[in-house]
Scaffold this active site. Structure first.
Site, PDB file in Angstrom:
ATOM      1  N   SER A 182      25.189  42.627  79.776  1.00  0.00           N
ATOM      2  CA  SER A 182      24.493  41.413  79.351  1.00  0.00           C
ATOM      3  C   SER A 182      24.633  41.106  77.862  1.00  0.00           C
ATOM      4  CB  SER A 182      23.020  41.503  79.724  1.00  0.00           C
ATOM      5  OG  SER A 182      22.454  42.691  79.223  1.00  0.00           O
ATOM      6  N   HIS A 210      24.090  39.406  85.831  1.00  0.00           N
ATOM      7  CA  HIS A 210      24.834  38.342  85.139  1.00  0.00           C
ATOM      8  C   HIS A 210      26.110  37.938  85.871  1.00  0.00           C
ATOM      9  CE1 HIS A 210      22.525  37.757  81.427  1.00  0.00           C
ATOM     10  NE2 HIS A 210      22.205  39.036  81.551  1.00  0.00           N
ATOM     11  N   LYS A 241      18.400  34.189  86.766  1.00  0.00           N
ATOM     12  CA  LYS A 241      19.430  33.738  85.823  1.00  0.00           C
ATOM     13  C   LYS A 241      20.173  32.544  86.439  1.00  0.00           C
ATOM     14  CE  LYS A 241      19.307  37.921  83.196  1.00  0.00           C
ATOM     15  NZ  LYS A 241      19.416  39.353  83.344  1.00  0.00           N
TER      16      LYS A 241
HETATM   17  C1  LIG Z   1      18.344  40.301  83.150  1.00  0.00           C
HETATM   18  C2  LIG Z   1      18.709  41.559  83.794  1.00  0.00           C
HETATM   19  C3  LIG Z   1      17.823  42.196  84.652  1.00  0.00           C
HETATM   20  C4  LIG Z   1      16.419  41.701  84.849  1.00  0.00           C
HETATM   21  O1  LIG Z   1      16.387  40.583  85.654  1.00  0.00           O
HETATM   22  P1  LIG Z   1      14.999  39.773  85.765  1.00  0.00           P
HETATM   23  O2  LIG Z   1      15.099  39.069  87.045  1.00  0.00           O
HETATM   24  O3  LIG Z   1      14.951  38.877  84.573  1.00  0.00           O
HETATM   25  O4  LIG Z   1      13.924  40.792  85.745  1.00  0.00           O
HETATM   26  C5  LIG Z   1      18.230  43.343  85.291  1.00  0.00           C
HETATM   27  N1  LIG Z   1      19.451  43.855  85.086  1.00  0.00           N
HETATM   28  C6  LIG Z   1      20.346  43.278  84.257  1.00  0.00           C
HETATM   29  C7  LIG Z   1      21.697  43.875  84.094  1.00  0.00           C
HETATM   30  C8  LIG Z   1      19.998  42.115  83.587  1.00  0.00           C
HETATM   31  O5  LIG Z   1      20.860  41.545  82.755  1.00  0.00           O
END
Ligand SMILES: *Cc1c(COP(=O)(O)O)cnc(C)c1O
Length: 393
Positions: A182, A210, A241
């Site tokens: 990320s 992502h 996301k």
């Molecule tokens: C953003 C992210 C999460 C968390 O996701 P949410 O739905 O915002 O809790 C988990 N793992 C990775 C790799 C992320 O980038």
């Protein structure tokens, strides 16, 4: 006067002095290419709404309909009275979209990791974890009580060496990697990691937060991107996301999904996402399944922006995805850069330690299908101006 909280004040002050204190801005508009941030209209370069779905009319309409028909809150955990027909439909639809046997949803991607890892490994077991894995993976690993062995970032040879040295000392093992990292926007070498997992017969889990809605055909994720269907046991994803709503998902092997319904602690002990959340996620799936247009536009925008940033002389690191880090080095410079961009009408936050290693502070630009070419050009002009002003380019 008691002094028992003095240490907190000292720590907060230290964060401020190191340029690591988060100044949290307030958003006064729906998510989109432009936002009202702290009362000012600015170009949005930091949301995770890759496909512009967070305020898409279809998602909003689906959420409203669910609100009218099913109410605002779930009033229970999934395993008691919180599983509505919308949750069931969402899980069935996600499994179909991902081309897997089954799927289970959670309140967030973070919770999906906290649910999954401790349900699969414990004190007698070992986890092989990429050194740069997301915080929610790290916390899930710690919570499991298993031995955690970090291998070199995106390095299947380092993974294999760690397995050779350690596997025989433990009862069970799992390999866990981010799909798309990320903070850097690079992609795990999943085919090579799968080869290692297969050779040693170890469970393989990838967190594709992502990659969901970004990689693969029409956004089906990293497993689809590499053609590894049926080979990855656990695919964690987020609905927060690219999907534009909120929630997490585990897709893959049906037995694991069944086990998580029985033993995933955030599933059993924290309330479900709301009916409008689930309905909006289903509407996002409808859009993704109907056309690849949004995913295609996202990649077109990302390629254009990154090429132009490189032409300007910026260092965009290792990224091969729409996540575009602008490497700046020290945290105070990144914060100063972010403030100057904001003055110039661009919202792009600085990211420093502990989210990224010390000395690797950066601005992270998140490109979206919602950006028009004009928007990207305005952003590029602001980066050029601030970059020259601060001596970065
Ligand atoms: C953003 C992210 C999460 C968390 O996701 P949410 O739905 O915002 O809790 C988990 N793992 C990775 C790799 C992320 O980038």
């Amino acid at each position: 006067m008691s002094n028992r909280l003095d240490w907190v004040q000292t720590e907060l002050q230290a964060l401020k002095e190191a340029g690591l204190y988060n100044q949290i801005r307030t958003i006064g508009s729906p998510q989109g290419a432009w936002l009202i941030v702290d009362g000012k209209r600015v170009l949005n370069f930091c949301s995770n709404t890759y496909l512009g779905l967070a305020n898409h009319p279809n998602l909003v309409a689906a959420a409203k309909k669910a609100l009218d028909e099913m109410g605002a809150g779930p009033a229970a955990v999934r395993s008691i009275a919180g599983t509505t027909h919308l949750h069931v439909e969402l899980e069935q639809r996600l499994a179909k979209f991902k081309g897997v046997e089954a799927a289970i949803t959670f309140q967030s991607g973070f919770n999906a990791n906290l649910a999954t890892i401790p349900a699969l490994v414990g004190k007698e077991d070992v986890i092989f974890s990429d050194r740069l894995n997301h915080a929610s993976i790290i916390d899930g690993c710690r919570l499991s009580g298993a031995k955690i062995i970090a291998y070199d970032h995106c390095d299947a040879a380092s993974l294999e060496a760690a397995i050779k040295d350690n596997l025989s000392h433990y009862r069970r093992a799992i390999i866990i990697t981010d799909g798309v990292f990320s903070m850097d926007g690079d992609v795990a070498p999943l085919p090579e990691i799968y080869e290692v997992a297969h050779r040693y017969d170890i469970l393989l889990m990838v967190d594709d937060a992502h990659g969901e809605g970004v990689l693969g055909k029409g956004g089906r994720g990293i497993v689809d991107h590499f053609g590894l269907h049926g080979k990855v046991d656990i695919e964690v994803g987020t609905l927060s996301k690219a999907f534009g709503v909120v929630g997490g998902v585990v897709a893959g092997n049906a037995v694991i999904v069944e086990w998580l319904r029985q033993r995933g602690r955030p599933f059993l002990f924290s309330s479900a996402v709301t009916p409008p959340d689930a309905a909006a996620c289903i509407a996002a799936l409808d859009l993704l399944e109907s056309s690849t247009e949004l995913v295609d536009r996202l990649w077109e925008n990302a390629r254009y922006f990154k090429a132009e940033m490189k032409n300007l002389g910026f260092d965009t690191g290792l990224s091969t995805t729409p996540i575009t880090p602008i490497m700046l080095g020290e945290a105070p410079l990144a914060q100063q850069f972010s403030r100057a961009l904001f003055e110039a009408g661009v919202f792009a936050m600085a990211i420093g330690y502990p989210t990224v290693p010390q000395g690797k502070a950066r601005i992270r630009v998140m490109i979206s299908a919602a950006h028009a070419k004009d928007d990207l050009d305005q952003g590029l002009q602001a980066f050029e101006k601030v970059g020259k002003q601060l001596g970065v380019i």
